[in-house]
Write a protein that holds these residues in place. Structure first.
Motif, mmCIF file in Angstrom:
data_model
loop_
_atom_site.group_PDB
_atom_site.id
_atom_site.type_symbol
_atom_site.label_atom_id
_atom_site.label_comp_id
_atom_site.label_asym_id
_atom_site.label_seq_id
_atom_site.Cartn_x
_atom_site.Cartn_y
_atom_site.Cartn_z
ATOM 1 N N VAL A 7 -35.302 -42.783 -8.886
ATOM 2 C CA VAL A 7 -34.604 -41.511 -8.672
ATOM 3 C C VAL A 7 -35.301 -40.715 -7.566
ATOM 4 C CG1 VAL A 7 -34.060 -39.281 -9.720
ATOM 5 C CG2 VAL A 7 -33.646 -41.392 -11.003
ATOM 6 N N ILE A 8 -36.624 -40.664 -7.618
ATOM 7 C CA ILE A 8 -37.387 -39.939 -6.602
ATOM 8 C C ILE A 8 -37.179 -40.562 -5.230
ATOM 9 C CG2 ILE A 8 -39.715 -39.376 -5.792
ATOM 10 C CD1 ILE A 8 -40.477 -39.030 -8.764
ATOM 11 N N LEU A 9 -37.245 -41.879 -5.155
ATOM 12 C CA LEU A 9 -37.017 -42.555 -3.873
ATOM 13 C C LEU A 9 -35.619 -42.297 -3.339
ATOM 14 C CD1 LEU A 9 -38.844 -45.972 -4.381
ATOM 15 C CD2 LEU A 9 -39.498 -44.107 -2.856
ATOM 16 N N GLN A 10 -34.633 -42.316 -4.213
ATOM 17 C CA GLN A 10 -33.260 -42.051 -3.794
ATOM 18 C C GLN A 10 -33.125 -40.626 -3.264
ATOM 19 O OE1 GLN A 10 -30.809 -44.200 -3.391
ATOM 20 N NE2 GLN A 10 -29.552 -42.546 -2.575
ATOM 21 N N GLU A 11 -33.727 -39.680 -3.965
ATOM 22 C CA GLU A 11 -33.690 -38.285 -3.524
ATOM 23 C C GLU A 11 -34.360 -38.131 -2.157
ATOM 24 O OE1 GLU A 11 -32.310 -35.442 -4.827
ATOM 25 O OE2 GLU A 11 -31.315 -36.767 -6.255
ATOM 26 N N LEU A 12 -35.489 -38.789 -1.966
ATOM 27 C CA LEU A 12 -36.183 -38.719 -0.684
ATOM 28 C C LEU A 12 -35.345 -39.327 0.440
ATOM 29 C CD1 LEU A 12 -39.848 -39.564 -1.728
ATOM 30 C CD2 LEU A 12 -38.961 -37.359 -0.944
ATOM 31 N N LYS A 13 -34.663 -40.411 0.159
ATOM 32 C CA LYS A 13 -33.778 -41.025 1.161
ATOM 33 C C LYS A 13 -32.654 -40.069 1.538
ATOM 34 C CE LYS A 13 -34.577 -45.850 -0.071
ATOM 35 N NZ LYS A 13 -33.984 -47.069 -0.642
ATOM 36 N N GLU A 14 -32.093 -39.403 0.544
ATOM 37 C CA GLU A 14 -31.009 -38.454 0.805
ATOM 38 C C GLU A 14 -31.513 -37.259 1.619
ATOM 39 O OE1 GLU A 14 -29.110 -37.476 -2.907
ATOM 40 O OE2 GLU A 14 -28.599 -39.578 -3.292
ATOM 41 N N ILE A 15 -32.692 -36.769 1.290
ATOM 42 C CA ILE A 15 -33.277 -35.657 2.042
ATOM 43 C C ILE A 15 -33.535 -36.075 3.486
ATOM 44 C CG2 ILE A 15 -35.354 -34.237 2.293
ATOM 45 C CD1 ILE A 15 -35.451 -34.179 -0.804
ATOM 46 N N ARG A 16 -34.081 -37.265 3.665
ATOM 47 C CA ARG A 16 -34.351 -37.758 5.016
ATOM 48 C C ARG A 16 -33.062 -37.876 5.823
ATOM 49 N NH1 ARG A 16 -37.426 -43.240 5.333
ATOM 50 N NH2 ARG A 16 -35.467 -43.914 4.455
ATOM 51 N N GLU A 17 -31.996 -38.357 5.201
ATOM 52 C CA GLU A 17 -30.705 -38.475 5.898
ATOM 53 C C GLU A 17 -30.154 -37.097 6.251
ATOM 54 O OE1 GLU A 17 -27.359 -40.052 7.719
ATOM 55 O OE2 GLU A 17 -29.311 -40.922 7.251
ATOM 56 N N GLU A 18 -30.266 -36.148 5.334
ATOM 57 C CA GLU A 18 -29.790 -34.794 5.600
ATOM 58 C C GLU A 18 -30.584 -34.157 6.744
ATOM 59 O OE1 GLU A 18 -29.804 -32.593 1.951
ATOM 60 O OE2 GLU A 18 -28.388 -33.961 1.006
ATOM 61 N N LEU A 19 -31.881 -34.399 6.784
ATOM 62 C CA LEU A 19 -32.704 -33.884 7.884
ATOM 63 C C LEU A 19 -32.322 -34.520 9.213
ATOM 64 C CD1 LEU A 19 -36.232 -33.679 6.250
ATOM 65 C CD2 LEU A 19 -34.814 -31.777 7.018
ATOM 66 N N ARG A 20 -32.041 -35.798 9.200
ATOM 67 C CA ARG A 20 -31.616 -36.483 10.415
ATOM 68 C C ARG A 20 -30.315 -35.878 10.939
ATOM 69 N NH1 ARG A 20 -28.122 -39.768 12.183
ATOM 70 N NH2 ARG A 20 -27.147 -40.131 10.186
ATOM 71 N N ILE A 21 -29.372 -35.645 10.052
ATOM 72 C CA ILE A 21 -28.085 -35.045 10.434
ATOM 73 C C ILE A 21 -28.303 -33.628 10.967
ATOM 74 C CG2 ILE A 21 -25.905 -34.174 9.510
ATOM 75 C CD1 ILE A 21 -25.948 -36.619 7.595
#
Length: 64
Positions: A7-21
């Motif tokens: 769950v933590i890894l998934q959340e971090l991936k989503e945050i990283r994608e949002e930051l990239r956007i």
């Protein structure tokens, strides 16, 4: 415990994608305001001239 890590890894991936956007949007937005000082003075002079001649601001903005 493994589920929590996933769950933590998934959340971090989503945050990283949002930051990239977000960074991409910031980079694109910044491009709209790239103007040198001479161009800015020229634009201000044009606006002052049009104000003296009674031209409506909407007409000037349409030209830009």
């Amino acid at each position: 415990m493994e589920n929590v890590e996933q769950v933590i890894l998934q959340e971090l991936k989503e945050i990283r994608e949002e930051l990239r956007i977000l960074n991409s949007k910031i980079d694109n937005f910044a491009g709209y305001f790239e103007v040198d000082e001479e161009e800015l003075h020229e634009l201000l002079n044009e606006l002052e001239d049009t104000k003296r001649n009674g031209v409506r601001l909407e007409e000037i903005l349409d030209e830009l």
